[in-house]
Motif scaffolding. Structure first.
Motif, PDB file in Angstrom:
ATOM      1  N   LEU A  99     -29.206 -28.800  -2.319  1.00 16.12           N
ATOM      2  CA  LEU A  99     -30.096 -28.027  -1.442  1.00 16.12           C
ATOM      3  C   LEU A  99     -31.381 -28.794  -1.145  1.00 16.12           C
ATOM      4  O   LEU A  99     -32.382 -28.209  -0.727  1.00 16.12           O
ATOM      5  N   TRP A 100     -31.338 -30.095  -1.341  1.00 18.00           N
ATOM      6  CA  TRP A 100     -32.532 -30.943  -1.356  1.00 18.00           C
ATOM      7  C   TRP A 100     -33.428 -30.763  -0.142  1.00 18.00           C
ATOM      8  O   TRP A 100     -34.649 -30.760  -0.251  1.00 18.00           O
ATOM      9  N   SER A 101     -32.839 -30.634   1.039  1.00 19.06           N
ATOM     10  CA  SER A 101     -33.634 -30.596   2.270  1.00 19.06           C
ATOM     11  C   SER A 101     -34.124 -29.196   2.621  1.00 19.06           C
ATOM     12  O   SER A 101     -34.818 -29.022   3.628  1.00 19.06           O
ATOM     13  N   GLN A 102     -33.796 -28.213   1.802  1.00 19.02           N
ATOM     14  CA  GLN A 102     -34.136 -26.833   2.124  1.00 19.02           C
ATOM     15  C   GLN A 102     -35.554 -26.470   1.663  1.00 19.02           C
ATOM     16  O   GLN A 102     -36.053 -27.021   0.680  1.00 19.02           O
ATOM     17  N   ALA A 105     -36.911 -25.995  -2.220  1.00 14.46           N
ATOM     18  CA  ALA A 105     -36.123 -26.763  -3.187  1.00 14.46           C
ATOM     19  C   ALA A 105     -37.023 -27.683  -4.009  1.00 14.46           C
ATOM     20  O   ALA A 105     -36.872 -27.790  -5.232  1.00 14.46           O
ATOM     21  N   SER A 106     -37.969 -28.358  -3.352  1.00 13.93           N
ATOM     22  CA  SER A 106     -38.867 -29.254  -4.088  1.00 13.93           C
ATOM     23  C   SER A 106     -39.813 -28.464  -4.984  1.00 13.93           C
ATOM     24  O   SER A 106     -40.180 -28.923  -6.076  1.00 13.93           O
ATOM     25  N   HIS A 107     -40.218 -27.266  -4.551  1.00  8.19           N
ATOM     26  CA  HIS A 107     -41.056 -26.405  -5.395  1.00  8.19           C
ATOM     27  C   HIS A 107     -40.335 -26.120  -6.714  1.00  8.19           C
ATOM     28  O   HIS A 107     -40.907 -26.261  -7.806  1.00  8.19           O
ATOM     29  N   GLN A 137     -43.896 -34.153  -4.093  1.00  6.57           N
ATOM     30  CA  GLN A 137     -43.883 -33.241  -2.955  1.00  6.57           C
ATOM     31  C   GLN A 137     -43.911 -31.788  -3.406  1.00  6.57           C
ATOM     32  O   GLN A 137     -44.660 -30.961  -2.874  1.00  6.57           O
ATOM     33  N   GLY A 138     -43.088 -31.463  -4.402  1.00  8.85           N
ATOM     34  CA  GLY A 138     -43.051 -30.088  -4.894  1.00  8.85           C
ATOM     35  C   GLY A 138     -44.358 -29.669  -5.531  1.00  8.85           C
ATOM     36  O   GLY A 138     -44.831 -28.542  -5.329  1.00  8.85           O
TER      37      GLY A 138
END
Length: 282
Positions: A99-102, A105-107, A137-138
């Motif tokens: 789900l990396w680009s969703q 996901a980084s959060h 990023q998250g």
């Protein structure tokens, strides 16, 4: 103060892990509801641990002694996944990668795996770069939520990255040099929030130099922390250092660029609401 977990917490952590796994799989299978499901999961792991869960996780006496220690689900889950990462965290991590680009996901990755990244040994440099970039990023995303909501909900994440990574060379060097630079820039941008709070920072924005000068004035009048000198000493080298100056110069440049836009936004309104739902089935 270190958090000590009870012997009874194992089953509870297992239930939490299953709940996370279930929601991630549901997000994968539901493209039309993916954003909503991931936002709900992010809100779930960001929740503060309630009294019932605290007693299960910490135990009766320990829960009483540590009652004043701020504790969120992401704090205890990050420890859980870092302790035996391959066994406990890999299935969750594999789902997050899909789900990396969703959105969110980084959060979620930053909250759940910020300790794991510095406890494991990854042989593939491409994975290490991907994970460390996602962490920065998250973390940026969740720290901005604290600014927007005028809180310090994610302070423990910030403190871990500052005190247990940036100031600890053996951990810091586990991530690529570019990721180290990005991490120090990130910490420079948000370090005042987690030491002064956004309200006091906004009151003192006028002290920030218009031309990135008077570094000593900014540091002495706005910020006092024992580890600041050490923070500068651990700054990684930047290829443009001959143009912008040393660590203190980079620090003030990043800080100024971050907070000056806030001067025109005295009433910061959150653009994201943290749901108050609990984990399902726990």
């Amino acid at each position: 103060m270190a958090v000590v977990y009870s012997h009874k917490s194992s089953a509870y952590f297992s239930a939490l892990t299953q709940a996370i796994d279930k929601k991630l799989r549901k997000a994968l299978a539901s493209p039309n509801h993916r954003r909503e499901l991931l936002q709900q999961l992010f809100a779930d792991v960001a929740l503060e641990v309630d009294d019932r869960a605290r007693e299960i996780i910490l135990g009766g006496e320990d829960a009483e002694v540590q009652h004043k220690v701020p504790l969120c689900f992401y704090d205890v889950l990050a420890d859980h996944f870092a302790f035996e990462p391959d066994e406990r965290g890999k299935p969750i991590l594999d789902l997050i990668v899909q789900l990396w680009s969703q959105p969110f996901a980084s959060h979620i990755f930053a909250l759940l795996f910020h300790k794991w990244l510095f406890e494991v040994t990854l042989d593939r440099s491409d994975l290490l770069l991907r994970y460390s970039s996602a962490l920065v990023q998250g973390a940026t995303n969740v720290f901005w939520i604290d600014i927007q909501t005028n809180t310090t909900h994610f302070q423990s994440l910030f403190r871990y990255l500052l005190e247990d990574v940036a100031l600890v060379p053996e951990r810091l060097k586990k991530i690529p040099l570019q990721a180290q630079r990005d991490l120090f820039l990130l910490l420079s941008r948000f370090i005042f929030l987690y030491n002064l709070g956004i309200a006091r920072l906004l009151q003192n924005i006028s002290l920030l130099p218009l031309a990135y000068a008077s570094i000593s004035v900014v540091i002495s009048r706005l910020f006092t922390v024992d580890k600041l000198e050490s923070f500068f000493q651990h700054f990684p080298e930047f290829p443009n250092a001959f143009l912008v100056g040393g660590p203190a110069d980079v620090f003030v440049i990043e800080l100024t660029d971050q907070v000056r836009p806030l001067e025109t936004r005295p009433n910061i309104v959150p653009n994201i609401s943290l749901h108050t739902s609990n984990f399902k089935g726990c």
